[in-house]
Design a protein around this motif. Sequence first.
Motif, PDB file in Angstrom:
ATOM      1  N   GLY A   1       7.876 -10.123  12.754  1.00 50.83           N
ATOM      2  CA  GLY A   1       6.445  -9.873  12.705  1.00 50.83           C
ATOM      3  C   GLY A   1       5.663 -10.849  11.848  1.00 50.83           C
ATOM      4  O   GLY A   1       4.500 -11.148  12.145  1.00 50.83           O
TER       5      GLY A   1
ATOM      6  N   GLU B   1      13.007  -7.287  14.952  1.00 53.68           N
ATOM      7  CA  GLU B   1      13.113  -6.902  13.544  1.00 53.68           C
ATOM      8  C   GLU B   1      13.689  -8.054  12.742  1.00 53.68           C
ATOM      9  O   GLU B   1      14.412  -8.888  13.258  1.00 53.68           O
ATOM     10  N   ARG B   2      13.403  -8.053  11.450  1.00 53.43           N
ATOM     11  CA  ARG B   2      13.864  -9.143  10.615  1.00 53.43           C
ATOM     12  C   ARG B   2      15.385  -9.141  10.473  1.00 53.43           C
ATOM     13  O   ARG B   2      15.991 -10.190  10.333  1.00 53.43           O
ATOM     14  N   ASP B   3      16.003  -7.984  10.499  1.00 54.19           N
ATOM     15  CA  ASP B   3      17.460  -7.930  10.461  1.00 54.19           C
ATOM     16  C   ASP B   3      18.001  -8.430  11.781  1.00 54.19           C
ATOM     17  O   ASP B   3      17.512  -8.062  12.840  1.00 54.19           O
TER      18      ASP B   3
ATOM     19  N   ALA C   1      29.467 -13.351  10.181  1.00 53.77           N
ATOM     20  CA  ALA C   1      28.915 -11.991  10.193  1.00 53.77           C
ATOM     21  C   ALA C   1      27.914 -11.817  11.343  1.00 53.77           C
ATOM     22  O   ALA C   1      27.928 -10.808  12.048  1.00 53.77           O
TER      23      ALA C   1
ATOM     24  N   SER D   1      31.602 -14.052   4.763  1.00 54.81           N
ATOM     25  CA  SER D   1      31.323 -14.032   6.204  1.00 54.81           C
ATOM     26  C   SER D   1      29.832 -14.144   6.497  1.00 54.81           C
ATOM     27  O   SER D   1      29.441 -14.459   7.618  1.00 54.81           O
TER      28      SER D   1
ATOM     29  N   LEU E   1       3.196  -5.840   8.915  1.00 54.96           N
ATOM     30  CA  LEU E   1       3.921  -6.953   9.532  1.00 54.96           C
ATOM     31  C   LEU E   1       5.221  -7.292   8.820  1.00 54.96           C
ATOM     32  O   LEU E   1       6.037  -8.036   9.348  1.00 54.96           O
TER      33      LEU E   1
ATOM     34  N   ARG F   1      12.720  -2.557   2.355  1.00 56.70           N
ATOM     35  CA  ARG F   1      12.098  -2.476   3.683  1.00 56.70           C
ATOM     36  C   ARG F   1      12.612  -1.260   4.426  1.00 56.70           C
ATOM     37  O   ARG F   1      13.511  -0.573   3.962  1.00 56.70           O
TER      38      ARG F   1
END
Lengths: 351, 351
Positions: free
Chosen positions: A54, A72-74, A101, B95, B279, B297
């Motif tokens: 975003g 999403e940021r993840d 990962a 990782s 955002l 978050r």
Amino acid sequence: MNGRVQRLRSELERLDVASFLVSNPVNVRYLTGFESSNAFVLVKHEEVVLMTDGRYAEAARGVEGIDVAVVERDFLPGVAGRLAELADAPVAFESDHLTVARHADLLSTGVELVPAAAVLLTLRAVKEPGELGEIRRAARIVDDVLGRLVAESVTGKSEADVAWWIAQAIHEEGADDVSFEPIVASGPNAARPHHHPGKRRIGAGETVVVDLGAKVNGYCSDCTRTFATGALPEDLRGAYAVCQAAQAAALAEVRTGADLRGLDAIARMEIEASGNDVLHGLGHGVGLEVHELPVLRQTAAGALAAGNVVTVEPGVYLAGRGGVRIEDLVIVTAEGQEVLSGFTKDLTSLN
Amino acid sequence: MNGRVQRLRSELERLDVASFLVSNPVNVRYLTGFESSNAFVLVKHEEVVLMTDGRYAEAARGVEGIDVAVVERDFLPGVAGRLAELADAPVAFESDHLTVARHADLLSTGVELVPAAAVLLTLRAVKEPGELGEIRRAARIVDDVLGRLVAESVTGKSEADVAWWIAQAIHEEGADDVSFEPIVASGPNAARPHHHPGKRRIGAGETVVVDLGAKVNGYCSDCTRTFATGALPEDLRGAYAVCQAAQAAALAEVRTGADLRGLDAIARMEIEASGNDVLHGLGHGVGLEVHELPVLRQTAAGALAAGNVVTVEPGVYLAGRGGVRIEDLVIVTAEGQEVLSGFTKDLTSLN
């Protein structure tokens, strides 16, 4: 820009995949012009999708010719969650950028993944005329800064102060940024190729290695000169002569088709013949990053191609005493070479 | 330093491995104090081995209490080649840092590898007193720079020029470096949380988001203030009030044990209740890197711990119009909190 996407699409066939997921932000920028710390580009045969979070969504929607998916940021709930739906499988990914990962995250979606290393880096190694123009500008700024440096007094100043003076001068000469923090290595510190400039005050009768670069519209330059602060002891004068000869010998052979390892060997043999050790390879490509392909070193394979931009930077280092490195930036052309570093390579004194 | 290695050693038992290979250069520095772009630390129960290439070898030998192995610059023939001989198996690796390609290189040695994510990042999230001292100094520099900025005239200047003025001021106030390129986002650009300062000239009656940080002995600060260039239109005044209230509400709840997601939700609800979109998350840890653990978050899990250093930085963004972000840097203490950002959060005008 579109030409770059087309070139990547022809790699899809070579790799026998239907999509290519680009995760390296520098490669994202190369393909789309979009800059961020968190964006992924999915290149398919008919479509290009930019995935970002975003914070960057509004900027991303300004990029022409691509679709934008806000995630999403993840990484896992975002990109991975959309990948199965957006990608045509199998999907190539940048195995020299994606972490173990994140790869595990992507695998958990069930999408078939194919590792692909150095694909974009290899495309980026051959510069377009517009890219060469930016690199020329970035190199000219370095020449101008070195020209100003010789009028400055450095003896008694700290390495860090001189490095900051250089960074300011690079901005003043019109660069957007430095391409890396300038290296100023004096006295015994000059024996350390990647010395971080510190509080040490520059003395008289020393070598001072100055390694600097500018950034113009994202493109880097890179140049090293070694100065003397007054008369040098004989061993350092000798080191300078060896380095200068090695640099000239290797540079003379830079042309389309020159063997990467062979170029490294030319300088290596000169330096070793003088009884000194070689601590690093001869050079590297320069572009959006200051270290790119091709790499000119002992373990390299392949040859220079027209459009490559490389450094030629042998060094002679005397532990505890001082060091010398001389580095030019060179464009490999169809006809031969275009040296972008204009500042003299003869031993020059700083006050 | 030794305490850090000891803490990592106790993780070896938890992970049921005999060695831990650290590849992230920031984590290498955290454990050993050694800075380079190419070094790997192998922590075993009885020994610590630093592997780096010839360019850094001399500097590495100056690090106390560790053995140094000089390796080739290429990962495979270097580190991987030595790993089987140096490491006690099984070996944990980072990782979340090691790429898929390098992992494949390591696997080819036959050493048993165990993925371990966020182990060093989790240790780094709780700062030692010495680290807090550096972060305090870095935060004070930002306060001083903001104090100087309000005496400057910015209207009519480009965002890039103001950003460069800030970078210079950060150096002049004694920082080693900026912790990131300052963000100066004006007018419609202020609606983009991670705007890259450009040629746009700052006009009158706009919001200007200024996001900046200093680096002191490797440690970062991070702070955002939003200024007005004269009287603002009503929607931007309203956005400022919403952002200021959301920031104050979330900040008030920062303490040991506070739920990470809960803190984010406090600001999020304030902003959404005003009819605006959120955002980005509320904040992040700060230390050797400007983005560290813990992350505050919506998707976070866990709670704040004493010794965490986090930002609290909600934003309200009106696409095409402008934006407001207000960010404080806070130490979580056993007793509560210590706010490191001293510059006023009341709306302040710049000329």
